[in-house]
Each structure stands twice: as structure tokens, then as C-alpha cells.
Scaffold this motif. Structure first.
Motif, PDB file in Angstrom:
ATOM      1  N   SER A   5       0.836  -1.213   0.000  1.00 25.99           N
ATOM      2  CA  SER A   5       0.000   0.000   0.000  1.00 25.99           C
ATOM      3  C   SER A   5       0.869   1.260   0.000  1.00 25.99           C
ATOM      4  O   SER A   5       0.476   2.300  -0.529  1.00 25.99           O
ATOM      5  CB  SER A   5      -0.924  -0.007   1.223  1.00 25.99           C
ATOM      6  OG  SER A   5      -0.148  -0.069   2.402  1.00 25.99           O
ATOM      7  N   VAL A   6       2.052   1.174   0.596  1.00 28.22           N
ATOM      8  CA  VAL A   6       2.953   2.335   0.582  1.00 28.22           C
ATOM      9  C   VAL A   6       3.528   2.514  -0.819  1.00 28.22           C
ATOM     10  O   VAL A   6       3.527   3.621  -1.377  1.00 28.22           O
ATOM     11  CB  VAL A   6       4.091   2.166   1.625  1.00 28.22           C
ATOM     12  CG1 VAL A   6       5.137   3.264   1.471  1.00 28.22           C
ATOM     13  CG2 VAL A   6       3.527   2.165   3.035  1.00 28.22           C
ATOM     14  N   ILE A   7       3.984   1.423  -1.428  1.00 34.06           N
ATOM     15  CA  ILE A   7       4.585   1.536  -2.768  1.00 34.06           C
ATOM     16  C   ILE A   7       3.593   2.157  -3.743  1.00 34.06           C
ATOM     17  O   ILE A   7       3.939   3.045  -4.522  1.00 34.06           O
ATOM     18  CB  ILE A   7       5.057   0.154  -3.269  1.00 34.06           C
ATOM     19  CG1 ILE A   7       6.205  -0.333  -2.376  1.00 34.06           C
ATOM     20  CG2 ILE A   7       5.520   0.225  -4.730  1.00 34.06           C
ATOM     21  CD1 ILE A   7       6.771  -1.677  -2.752  1.00 34.06           C
ATOM     22  N   SER A   8       2.319   1.720  -3.651  1.00 37.85           N
ATOM     23  CA  SER A   8       1.372   2.229  -4.644  1.00 37.85           C
ATOM     24  C   SER A   8       0.981   3.678  -4.385  1.00 37.85           C
ATOM     25  O   SER A   8       0.438   4.340  -5.258  1.00 37.85           O
ATOM     26  CB  SER A   8       0.141   1.328  -4.706  1.00 37.85           C
ATOM     27  OG  SER A   8      -0.460   1.297  -3.432  1.00 37.85           O
ATOM     28  N   SER A   9       1.273   4.206  -3.186  1.00 28.97           N
ATOM     29  CA  SER A   9       0.920   5.626  -2.988  1.00 28.97           C
ATOM     30  C   SER A   9       2.131   6.551  -2.850  1.00 28.97           C
ATOM     31  O   SER A   9       1.958   7.734  -2.516  1.00 28.97           O
ATOM     32  CB  SER A   9      -0.041   5.785  -1.809  1.00 28.97           C
ATOM     33  OG  SER A   9       0.297   4.935  -0.764  1.00 28.97           O
ATOM     34  N   LEU A  10       3.337   6.053  -3.140  1.00 29.32           N
ATOM     35  CA  LEU A  10       4.533   6.905  -3.024  1.00 29.32           C
ATOM     36  C   LEU A  10       4.405   8.206  -3.823  1.00 29.32           C
ATOM     37  O   LEU A  10       4.907   9.254  -3.415  1.00 29.32           O
ATOM     38  CB  LEU A  10       5.778   6.156  -3.519  1.00 29.32           C
ATOM     39  CG  LEU A  10       6.396   5.112  -2.581  1.00 29.32           C
ATOM     40  CD1 LEU A  10       7.544   4.384  -3.283  1.00 29.32           C
ATOM     41  CD2 LEU A  10       6.873   5.744  -1.275  1.00 29.32           C
ATOM     42  N   GLY A  11       3.740   8.128  -4.964  1.00 27.81           N
ATOM     43  CA  GLY A  11       3.647   9.299  -5.844  1.00 27.81           C
ATOM     44  C   GLY A  11       2.848  10.444  -5.266  1.00 27.81           C
ATOM     45  O   GLY A  11       3.036  11.593  -5.658  1.00 27.81           O
ATOM     46  N   THR A  12       1.953  10.142  -4.329  1.00 31.03           N
ATOM     47  CA  THR A  12       1.071  11.196  -3.812  1.00 31.03           C
ATOM     48  C   THR A  12       1.256  11.444  -2.308  1.00 31.03           C
ATOM     49  O   THR A  12       0.674  12.368  -1.753  1.00 31.03           O
ATOM     50  CB  THR A  12      -0.406  10.823  -4.053  1.00 31.03           C
ATOM     51  OG1 THR A  12      -0.603   9.471  -3.598  1.00 31.03           O
ATOM     52  CG2 THR A  12      -0.754  10.904  -5.536  1.00 31.03           C
ATOM     53  N   MET A  13       2.082  10.622  -1.663  1.00 27.48           N
ATOM     54  CA  MET A  13       2.261  10.797  -0.213  1.00 27.48           C
ATOM     55  C   MET A  13       3.067  12.046   0.092  1.00 27.48           C
ATOM     56  O   MET A  13       3.936  12.457  -0.659  1.00 27.48           O
ATOM     57  CB  MET A  13       3.014   9.593   0.365  1.00 27.48           C
ATOM     58  CG  MET A  13       2.141   8.453   0.805  1.00 27.48           C
ATOM     59  SD  MET A  13       3.158   6.979   1.087  1.00 27.48           S
ATOM     60  CE  MET A  13       3.643   7.233   2.776  1.00 27.48           C
ATOM     61  N   ASP A  14       2.788  12.592   1.276  1.00 30.81           N
ATOM     62  CA  ASP A  14       3.528  13.720   1.809  1.00 30.81           C
ATOM     63  C   ASP A  14       4.966  13.266   2.139  1.00 30.81           C
ATOM     64  O   ASP A  14       5.173  12.130   2.559  1.00 30.81           O
ATOM     65  CB  ASP A  14       2.775  14.098   3.093  1.00 30.81           C
ATOM     66  CG  ASP A  14       3.368  15.277   3.761  1.00 30.81           C
ATOM     67  OD1 ASP A  14       3.343  16.340   3.139  1.00 30.81           O
ATOM     68  OD2 ASP A  14       3.860  15.130   4.900  1.00 30.81           O
ATOM     69  N   PHE A  15       5.954  14.165   1.962  1.00 26.89           N
ATOM     70  CA  PHE A  15       7.344  13.744   2.185  1.00 26.89           C
ATOM     71  C   PHE A  15       7.586  13.213   3.602  1.00 26.89           C
ATOM     72  O   PHE A  15       8.269  12.202   3.795  1.00 26.89           O
ATOM     73  CB  PHE A  15       8.339  14.883   1.876  1.00 26.89           C
ATOM     74  CG  PHE A  15       9.752  14.401   2.022  1.00 26.89           C
ATOM     75  CD1 PHE A  15      10.347  13.625   1.036  1.00 26.89           C
ATOM     76  CD2 PHE A  15      10.479  14.656   3.180  1.00 26.89           C
ATOM     77  CE1 PHE A  15      11.635  13.116   1.178  1.00 26.89           C
ATOM     78  CE2 PHE A  15      11.770  14.158   3.330  1.00 26.89           C
ATOM     79  CZ  PHE A  15      12.343  13.394   2.331  1.00 26.89           C
ATOM     80  N   CYS A  16       6.989  13.871   4.607  1.00 25.82           N
ATOM     81  CA  CYS A  16       7.189  13.415   5.997  1.00 25.82           C
ATOM     82  C   CYS A  16       6.675  11.995   6.188  1.00 25.82           C
ATOM     83  O   CYS A  16       7.265  11.202   6.919  1.00 25.82           O
ATOM     84  CB  CYS A  16       6.429  14.303   6.977  1.00 25.82           C
ATOM     85  SG  CYS A  16       7.349  15.726   7.457  1.00 25.82           S
ATOM     86  N   ASP A  17       5.561  11.672   5.533  1.00 30.80           N
ATOM     87  CA  ASP A  17       4.998  10.329   5.665  1.00 30.80           C
ATOM     88  C   ASP A  17       5.896   9.300   4.975  1.00 30.80           C
ATOM     89  O   ASP A  17       6.068   8.188   5.467  1.00 30.80           O
ATOM     90  CB  ASP A  17       3.576  10.272   5.080  1.00 30.80           C
ATOM     91  CG  ASP A  17       2.617  11.159   5.870  1.00 30.80           C
ATOM     92  OD1 ASP A  17       2.899  11.400   7.064  1.00 30.80           O
ATOM     93  OD2 ASP A  17       1.623  11.626   5.287  1.00 30.80           O
ATOM     94  N   ILE A  18       6.457   9.671   3.837  1.00 32.35           N
ATOM     95  CA  ILE A  18       7.396   8.754   3.170  1.00 32.35           C
ATOM     96  C   ILE A  18       8.621   8.539   4.064  1.00 32.35           C
ATOM     97  O   ILE A  18       9.094   7.414   4.243  1.00 32.35           O
ATOM     98  CB  ILE A  18       7.827   9.294   1.780  1.00 32.35           C
ATOM     99  CG1 ILE A  18       6.608   9.362   0.850  1.00 32.35           C
ATOM    100  CG2 ILE A  18       8.927   8.422   1.177  1.00 32.35           C
ATOM    101  CD1 ILE A  18       6.907   9.877  -0.551  1.00 32.35           C
ATOM    102  N   ALA A  19       9.111   9.627   4.660  1.00 25.50           N
ATOM    103  CA  ALA A  19      10.278   9.501   5.548  1.00 25.50           C
ATOM    104  C   ALA A  19       9.937   8.569   6.716  1.00 25.50           C
ATOM    105  O   ALA A  19      10.713   7.674   7.071  1.00 25.50           O
ATOM    106  CB  ALA A  19      10.718  10.873   6.045  1.00 25.50           C
TER     107      ALA A  19
END
Ligand SMILES: *Cc1c(COP(=O)(O)O)cnc(C)c1O
Length: 453
Positions: free
Chosen positions: A41-55
């Protein structure tokens, strides 16, 4: 997650110990025992996630035994008040890593390191003193990262008269818990003094000491975040608008069709010196970020590109160039890359390329004339690296390509300005230039350092 030394995989330690010790006792570098995977679920939303959430999602599996989720969320939110936009420039993208306080990518690692150290030492009474030797860039990022962090003070050693006026203000203009020593000697002298002080038993009885150089695993792991963010955006066919600090003077760039093609893993080009940045990229790829290929671009200090083509690893003394943060003949993080990948595996994932100073200058000029975009000398090495591989038909031109722009051009205006005029100056650098330098000068002598401490 546990960590072992690149020189002994039997002794394992937790994240706290690996981070707070820095170098393993046997002289090796700490590496995670396995590279974790992002959830689907993270991989499929990397394009739209907020940078802090990706970090947060990127760092979490590496630290979860020592830093609970709520604390990690606080740390990433406080560290990343800036992000890493993917900006379209000509036929490729700039991954702008210079929106932090010292305008270079090292802010991403240093700010996480400072906050995680503070958390990991929350129940310690004895204050921690961090010693750093710098030739210019690292000292500023570490000083800024630790500025005002409770329970920790930093002493930066730099070679007197051999850093730029801006770098000196970033190192020696902060005050409070940051002190600066201008050493009458070279960068090597500074490093020697730090090493000697770190192993001085009398000093160790009086204070807790640590160092913050680029081999520290806590600087490396957070850097994987911006690779995943950039690759996710590119895979989704998205780019970001120019930000406040984007160094573009006009808007000549035509967005080319290629970047809007969704679903192709990105080619990411990393201007490299000690190879910490590229190692973090390899972690992001292994975690599942949509990255198809790395390009390792160096200046004429091409130890790693030569290794990739010959299979022989030959370090040499470094040669001075205009992309001086990459003047490294014996890259310290290579040992980490070699712990995870064989030569054959590295050759599949990484294309090496080296770029001369003349090519770097020509690239700064031609990209400016074509697009109005200012490249700093390090980013220009990356740009030219990709162009050379396109010309040699070694890279798939259908894949979206991103250059990791490791510093803002205003940080290296001494090189950029004579070529294409003065780059716009971001607010952080303008602010730093107004600081007063407050450094103590010491001879290149261990007892002088110990007396001052
Ligand atoms: C440190 C630095 C580099 C090199 O990064 P490594 O992780 O050592 O490969 C490149 N560009 C700039 C501007 C830097 O400060």
C-alpha cells in the motif's frame, strides 16, 4: 532490526548502538542485517504521499526496536520542514535536495541524526559532545542539524582560511550549543585531531564523546526517503511546480511527453563522492521504490566507475576539482555497498560515468541557455553523466530520468557566477551570510584541542 559491522557479521547491535557509536569497534561500518520491504500500500501511494509520511515509512523498520512510532513521527515532522521536489527541466527532472537550511542534501541526514540522538539519549544525564572535522559542507549541515538540540553540544573543526565565507558562517555563526575551531592546518589535520580526541581516555572520563561523519548509519537511512519520493512521483507521471528556492530565471522549459508516461521505473543519477548518497538509493530500490537504474556520476576522481568497468577496486589520492564535495579517491561508503552487493550485481544496477571540470562548466552554461535553470557544479556532473550515457546508447531514453541536485547553485556561486551570472539566493543562505563568525583559532595540535574542550 539489527546491524553488523562490514568486517564481522557475527556481532550484532541495535540501531541505538550503531548510531551512537558511529564506526564499529573493528573499524568497519554498520549495515542493517537485511533490507526491509515497504508495504504494497505504501509503494502504490509513493507518488502522492507527503514527504514526511514517506520519511516515516522509510525509516520505521530500521529503528522500530529503539524509537516508537509516535516518537519517530515527531522526529520526522520536526526534521523535514522542507521536502525534495521533482522539478521538470528540459528532457529530465531535477530532484532538488537543496531546500534545507544549509542548501545541500546533507541536511536530510544531519537533521534526522540530531533528533534521533537526542531521543535515544533522553534518560542520560551526562551531556554528549559531538566532534566533527569538515572540509566545508558537512560541518555546516551537522552544526545546523544539532543547533539548539538539548543535551548535545557540537564542536566543528575546519581548516582555517580554506572554507568559503558562506561555509564559515554556516559553521561558526550559530553560537549556543555549537562551537567552531579554526585549525591552523589542513582538513587531514582536523580529522587527525578529532580521531585523537575521540580515543583520549582522560577526556572520555570527563565527557561522552561521539562523532557525526558521513559513515554514521543514522545519516544514511533517512536519505533513502527522497529516492522513494522522487521515484514514486516519476512513476506516477507527476512533477512538482518550481518552489521558492528553485533556481530558474525564466520558464523556457517545455515539458516533454516522456515525463508524463506513467508506470516506467526511473533512472536516477547520483553525483557521488563518498557514496553515502548512492548507498541510500540502493536501500530505497531494495525496499521496493520504482527505480530501474542508477547512474553513479563522479568528477575525475573515478575510483568507483573504474571498479564497475574493471572489477578491480583501486583507491588513489584525490584530485581537486570544481565539484569539490566529491573530491574523494577512497570513498568511505564503498565498503557498505560491497557488503550488500557483488561486482556483478552492482554492474546490473549501477552505470558509472566520470565528468571533467570542462564538461561540468559547459553543462552549467548550456542548461542555463536552454532552460534558464542554474545547476551547481555537483548537479552538473550528474546532468552531464546522464547525457554521456544517452549519447553512448547505454540508457533507455523512454524511462523518466532524474538528477539528484545535491546543492543549491548559490552555495557554489564562486564557480557558477563567472559562467552564467549570479544565481538567485535562497532565504536560508542570505540569512547565514548575515551571521558573524565566532571561531577560536588553534594550532594543529592534539593537546591544544583537548585543552579547549
Ligand atoms: C557531500 C556531497 C556530495 C557527495 O555525496 P556522497 O554521499 O559523499 O557521495 C555531492 N554533492 C554535494 C553538494 C555534497 O555536499
Amino acid at each position: 532490526m539489527r546491524y553488523f559491522s562490514t568486517r564481522n557479521n557475527n556481532e550484532k547491535v541495535n540501531f541505538a548502538e550503531a548510531a551512537l557509536t558511529g564506526l564499529a569497534p573493528d573499524g568497519g561500518l554498520f549495515v542493517p542485517e537485511e533490507i526491509p520491504q515497504y508495504k504494497a500500500s505504501v509503494i502504490s501511494s509513493l507518488g502522492t504521499m507527503d514527504f514526511c509520511d514517506i520519511a516515516f515509512e522509510t525509516i520505521k523498520p530500521y529503528v522500530q526496536d529503539d524509537i516508537p512510532d509516535t516518537a519517530l513521527a515527531d522526529i520526522t515532522r520536526s526534521a523535514y520542514v522542507f521536502s525534495a521536489p521533482l522539478v521538470a527541466v528540459s528532457d529530465r527532472c531535477a530532484v532538488e535536495l537543496f531546500h534545507g537550511p544549509t542548501a545541500a542534501f546533507k541536511d536530510f541526514g544531519a537533521r534526522f541524526m540530531a533528533r534521533s540522538f537526542s531521543y535515544l539519549r533522553r534518560s542520560e544525564d551526562k551531556p554528549l559532545k559531538i566532534l566533527v572535522a569538515t572540509s566545508g559542507d558537512t560541518g555546516g549541515a551537522v552544526a545546523d542539524g544539532f543547533f539548539d538540540i538539548p543535551g548535545i553540544s557540537v564542536t566543528v573543526l575546519y581548516p582555517k582560511g580554506r572554507v568559503t565565507p558562506l561555509q564559515e558562517r554556516q559553521i561558526a555563526g550559530l553560537g549556543k550549543n555549537i562551537s567552531a575551531l579554526a585549525v591552523e592546518g589542513s582538513f587531514d589535520d582536523c580529522q587527525r585531531l578529532v580521531k585523537a580526541a575521540l580515543s583520549d581516555n582522560n577526556l572520555k572520563k570527563r565527557m561522552s564523546l561521539s562523532s557525526a561523519n558521513s559513515i554514521n548509519i543514522s545519516r544514511l537511512i533517512p536519505q533513502a526517503s527522497y529516492y522513494s519520493a522522487a521515484a514514486g512521483r516519476a512513476f506516477a507521471g507527476l512533477t512538482d511546480p518550481d518552489g521558492e528556492a528553485t533556481p530558474r530565471v525564466n520558464n523556457k522549459t517545455a515539458v516533454q511527453e516522456k515525463r508524463r508516461i506513467k508506470g516506467i521505473p526511473a533512472v536516477l543519477c547520483v553525483p557521488s563522492g563518498n557514496f553515502g548518497n548512492l548507498t541510500a538509493g540502493l536501500y530505497a530500490m531494495k525496499m521496493g521504490a520504482p527505480i530501474g537504474q542508477f547512474v553513479a556520476a563522479t568528477n575525475i576522481n573515478k575510483t568507483v566507475p573504474d571498479y564497475l568497468s574493471s572489477g578491480e577496486y583501486l583507491t588513489r589520492t584525490s584530485q581537486a576539482t570544481i565539484s569539490n564535495a566529491m573530491d574523494v579517491g577512497a570513498p568511505s561508503n564503498f565498503e557498505r555497498m560491497a557488503a550488500h552487493f557483488s561486482w556483478e550485481q552492482m554492474r546490473q544496477i549501477i552505470l558509472g560515468v566520470s565528468v571533467t571540470d570542462d564538461e561540468t562548466r559547459e553543462t552549467i552554461v548550456s542548461i542555463f541557455n536552454e532552460t534558464g535553470y542554474f545547476l551547481d557544479p555537483h548537479s552538473a556532473v550528474g546532468w552531464k553523466g546522464i547525457s554521456k550515457l544517452y549519447a553512448d546508447k547505454k540508457l533507455d531514453t523512454a524511462a523518466p530520468a532524474g538528477i539528484l541536485c545535491t546543492a543549491h547553485p548559490a552555495k557554489f556561486h564562486e564557480v557558477v557566477e563567472p559562467l552564467i551570472g549570479p544565481p538567485p539566493v535562497p532565504a536560508s543562505l542570505a540569512g547565514a551570510m548575515k551571521r558573524t563568525v565566532n571561531a577560536q583559532t588553534i594550532p594543529a595540535d592534539v593537546s591544544a584541542l583537548i585543552d579547549t574542550l
